[in-house]
Scaffold this active site. Structure first.
Site, PDB file in Angstrom:
ATOM      1  CG  ASP A 180      -2.038   1.001   1.172  1.00 60.21           C
ATOM      2  OD1 ASP A 180      -3.048   0.810   0.468  1.00 60.21           O
ATOM      3  OD2 ASP A 180      -1.861   2.031   1.864  1.00 60.21           O
ATOM      4  CG  HIS A 200      -5.728  -3.192  -0.171  1.00 58.35           C
ATOM      5  ND1 HIS A 200      -5.157  -2.870  -1.381  1.00 58.35           N
ATOM      6  CD2 HIS A 200      -5.163  -2.365   0.746  1.00 58.35           C
ATOM      7  CE1 HIS A 200      -4.284  -1.883  -1.211  1.00 58.35           C
ATOM      8  NE2 HIS A 200      -4.268  -1.563   0.072  1.00 58.35           N
TER       9      HIS A 200
END
Length: 296
Positions: A105, A271
């Site tokens: 991320d 994610h």
């Protein structure tokens, strides 16, 4: 963090000219730097770092501004370029000249900037759930804009998102984690509470907003300048992405416009790969790291 999260690790407490770094460090061998994402802390690596530490010297800091790490200069924006330079100060202070880098991320965005700006320092780079910032912005359509509204909300002018976040930081953070993972039950309770505790700090929320403002401004400009100049990643690149969150062009195809040696695959889950799919991440990551040190 509890001792059982990072068995055998020591607390990282290293001040540099730019930042006061906090996190964990453990293991012996070639160095691997782990960089977490939004809205987490180094605790995101609790199911990855101990396994890597069997073979490597693992450094897992909170990103400056996130968690317990602090940015010492608050007068100017902490772009990914500044964050990368601060992380080099950390690695220098630890006596680690070269290292592999694994970023998830926002940590992956700092990671590729570090590899672009300081190619002699980064031997291998793994990008988890990220494509370069210009490509990410270009992919925004209605569905992606709705799913990733925090990109534009957190990047609003200074003061506005900070004021709104102060009304109920826990609710905003919980909603972010639900969107990323599919449910709060996929984040262990003690990790969820640690992330909430960090996000309750106004200084952390401000740093996160500044992170996203940079992503819409200086970071984007830096990446576009690199593209225009034909700058590319020199090191081997591993790309991992979520099988249930991908649409359009494959991340490996996107990254081949930025690097020559690219390999990668989709992983199950959402994610938050280091927390949701640690076994699959390690299965892909360990041979990628090992092939370099095996033949070095």
């Amino acid at each position: 963090m509890t001792a059982s999260d990072f068995p055998g690790f020591e607390r990282l407490c290293q001040d540099t000219p730019s930042a006061a770094f906090r996190g964990v460090i453990g293991g012996q061998g070639p160095a691997v730097l782990l960089l977490h994402g939004y809205p987490q802390t180094h605790l995101a690596w609790r199911r990855i770092a101990p396994e890597l530490a069997r073979t490597y010297r693992v450094v897992a800091p909170d990103l400056p501004g996130y968690g317990a790490s602090r940015q010492l200069d608050q007068e100017s924006r902490w772009t990914k370029r500044r964050l990368a330079a601060a992380l080099l100060e950390l690695m220098d202070a630890l006596g680690l000249r070269t290292f592999a880098l694994v970023g998830h991320d926002r940590g992956a965005r700092v990671g590729y900037r570090l590899a672009l700006d300081h190619p002699a320092r980064v031997e291998r780079y793994a990008s988890l759930t990220v494509v370069p910032t210009p490509d990410a912005w270009e992919s925004f359509d209605r569905s992606r804009g709705l799913a990733n509204f925090h990109w534009t909300f957190l990047a609003q002018p200074s003061g506005l998102p900070e004021r709104l976040l102060s009304a109920d930081p826990d609710a905003f953070l919980d909603q972010a984690l639900v969107r990323m993972s599919g449910g709060l039950d996929r984040v262990e309770p003690h990790a969820l509470e640690a992330y909430r505790e960090a996000f309750r700090d106004p200084a952390v929320r401000r740093a996160i907003c500044e992170d996203y403002r940079a992503g819409a401004d200086e970071d984007l400009a830096d990446d576009l300048a690199d593209q225009a100049q034909g700058r590319r990643l020199d090191c081997p690149l591993l790309v991992l992405w979520s099988a249930n969150q991908i649409a359009g062009e494959l991340p490996t195809a996107i990254w081949r416009r930025w690097a020559s040696d690219v390999r990668g695959q989709a992983l199950p889950g959402g994610h938050l790969q280091p927390e949701e799919s640690p076994t699959e991440v390690l299965t892909a990551l360990q041979p990628f790291l090992g092939e370099h040190y095996l033949f070095k």
